[in-house]
Design a protein around this motif. Sequence first.
Motif, short mmCIF file in Angstrom:
data_model
loop_
_atom_site.label_atom_id
_atom_site.label_comp_id
_atom_site.label_asym_id
_atom_site.label_seq_id
_atom_site.Cartn_x
_atom_site.Cartn_y
_atom_site.Cartn_z
N LEU A 1 0.38 -1.84 -8.19
CA LEU A 1 1.27 -1.57 -8.84
C LEU A 1 2.17 -1.70 -10.35
CD1 LEU A 1 3.29 -2.97 -4.80
CD2 LEU A 1 3.29 -0.62 -6.07
N VAL A 2 2.14 -2.77 -10.03
CA VAL A 2 3.01 -2.80 -12.01
C VAL A 2 2.23 -1.72 -12.78
CG1 VAL A 2 2.79 -4.13 -13.79
CG2 VAL A 2 2.76 -5.54 -11.38
N ARG A 3 1.02 -1.08 -12.50
CA ARG A 3 0.73 -0.68 -12.85
C ARG A 3 1.46 1.01 -13.36
NH1 ARG A 3 -4.78 -1.59 -13.27
NH2 ARG A 3 -5.13 0.37 -12.33
N VAL A 4 1.28 1.58 -12.02
CA VAL A 4 1.82 2.55 -11.07
C VAL A 4 3.04 2.24 -11.40
CG1 VAL A 4 2.21 3.63 -9.52
CG2 VAL A 4 0.17 2.66 -9.47
N ASN A 5 3.88 1.26 -11.70
CA ASN A 5 5.73 2.13 -11.75
C ASN A 5 5.54 1.88 -12.87
OD1 ASN A 5 7.36 0.63 -9.38
ND2 ASN A 5 5.57 -0.20 -8.82
N LEU A 6 4.94 1.13 -13.70
CA LEU A 6 5.04 1.00 -15.62
C LEU A 6 4.82 2.63 -15.86
CD1 LEU A 6 3.41 -2.06 -16.87
CD2 LEU A 6 6.14 -1.62 -17.15
N LEU A 7 4.27 3.14 -14.75
CA LEU A 7 3.48 4.38 -16.06
C LEU A 7 4.36 5.34 -15.03
CD1 LEU A 7 0.02 4.78 -15.27
CD2 LEU A 7 1.13 4.99 -17.44
N ALA A 8 5.19 5.25 -14.14
CA ALA A 8 6.56 5.77 -13.60
C ALA A 8 8.01 5.92 -14.85
CB ALA A 8 6.79 6.13 -12.09
N LEU A 9 7.68 4.80 -15.21
CA LEU A 9 9.05 4.18 -16.43
C LEU A 9 8.62 4.55 -17.40
CD1 LEU A 9 9.90 0.56 -14.57
CD2 LEU A 9 10.88 2.31 -14.72
N GLU B 1 0.88 -1.43 0.62
CA GLU B 1 -0.18 -0.07 -0.23
C GLU B 1 1.07 1.70 -0.39
OE1 GLU B 1 -3.96 2.18 2.32
OE2 GLU B 1 -2.96 0.49 3.18
N THR B 2 1.94 1.24 1.04
CA THR B 2 2.76 2.20 0.92
C THR B 2 3.52 2.32 -0.18
OG1 THR B 2 3.11 1.93 2.99
CG2 THR B 2 4.85 3.35 2.13
N LEU B 3 3.95 1.10 -1.05
CA LEU B 3 4.45 1.30 -2.81
C LEU B 3 3.61 2.29 -3.79
CD1 LEU B 3 6.06 -1.46 -2.02
CD2 LEU B 3 7.22 0.18 -2.67
N LEU B 4 2.11 1.90 -3.33
CA LEU B 4 1.48 2.00 -4.11
C LEU B 4 0.98 3.29 -4.11
CD1 LEU B 4 -0.59 1.51 -6.60
CD2 LEU B 4 -2.44 0.68 -5.05
#
Length: 523
Positions: free
Chosen positions: A148-156, A103-106
């Motif tokens: 989490l995968v989706r959020v990280n992909l968007l950030a990258l 949750e923190t990571l998200l």
Amino acid sequence: MESLNQHLECLKIFGDETEGQILESLNGILLALAKDKQRSSSLLTNSGIFPTLAQILKGNPSCAVKAAQVIAEIAKNEEMKKPCIEAGLVLALVPLLESTDQETLLHAGRAIGRICYENSDLQEQLVKAGVITSLVRILTDYPDSEPLVRVNLLALCNLASLDALKVQMVEAGVHEALSEILLRLQGSSQAEDMCSVKAASDLIVSLLLGDESMQKMFANGCGIIYQKVGTWLASNHPQLQLTGALAVANFARNDGNCVRMVQLGVVLQLLDLLEQHVENGDVSVQHAALSALRNLAIPVANKVQMLEEGVAERIQMLLRSEMAPVQFKLLGTLRMLIDGQADSAEMLGQDPLLINRLVQWCDAQEHAGVRGEANRLLASLLRHSRSQEVVKAIQQAQGVKHLVSMTTSEHVIMQNEALIALAIASAINLEVIKDSLKESRLVRSLHKLLQDESTGPEVKYNSMGLLCSLLNSGDLKQEVEEDNIKETLEKLCSHSNANVVKQAVMTLQILRDESQNTGFVSP
């Protein structure tokens, strides 16, 4: 809004409050934003609460996740990004990416992504803070967490917009993590997974747009992304097929890569893919596969091998396509393939299906790109084949008039291609095309090009070269005499360009010799 004001006042003195009170106030802000985002945002801006949020992030770990969630919600509003940046919230959020709590990571990922969207300065700061390594770790450690995968992909994806960062992302192993995501999700039909597949695919292509990052990913055909290309091209998943074709097209920006890929057999894989999409196919996939083939055909060594593998014949299946982007790429690919390849140009130049379709597309008023490429391919077939039979085939399909029109194109390169093609056709088979040249008023067009001071030296030079070929026809020679081109040629003898002067003198001499031989007296 009174309640929101109370929560904001409480947070300002958060050092004197219990964790329960801080969490209550943060939840109150979230509730207010959900009810009335605009008014709540205005109150938040005026309250000066942002430095307090930074303090909570740094000094109160048990409340940090809720603070990150509040910041993520605030940052949805474009106007709220500036106070977030000024309060140093981005760098205060970065350490949260080392957490093991999903949750923190998200929430931290969402907050960072929203605040830094299209802000190159902040993105560079994030990279210096080691955020790329953190994002890759999250993708690797939590592959089953779709949010989490989706959020990280968007950030990258946001970070990959900067060329300087693409290399760092490849060195951090981003592309390897993306490859694993595609492998894991390729069989899923869930909407969320398909979104992640698209995001991962888009990011791979984005990394390939940088020259240095692309070369690192290719690694002489041994890189993990290239190793996956064959699988993607052969899959039944349109997004993976598209990614594979775009990967090849981008790898093929380098001649050495092109030669290596053709050696490794990618051409037949691309052709097999195109054949799947002939009938009601995916236009994006067709376009990408043709782009890849066109780029692969640039090195001379590849042209020969690709023609031997039947590329020219097999891609003609797309002649039936009614989609302009596909037509455009098909024409460009064929033109690149026959460049300098006389035998292939002669073979294709006598194919009635191809020539008739080309002539049809030369009239494509609704798509200038297709019209231009069709004309250029027609000219290329003549230039590279130098064949009487090709001249006959183009004349029979009524294509000569289009080449005459092409001599007055707004694009100099097209003008020169048309002039050279017509000069070749006139030199080897003038008798067959002379009537079409007369009907198209070629002589008058050439005269205008020679008279116009804005016409470039190369176009003038090639216009006179074509004029010399036309003098072998009595009818066309008479047109030249009657249009008083001689006077224009005499003026060009004092042109500032030496090549134009030389050609003008030679053309005048030929014109005088021809006039004397026939006894024709100019008025």
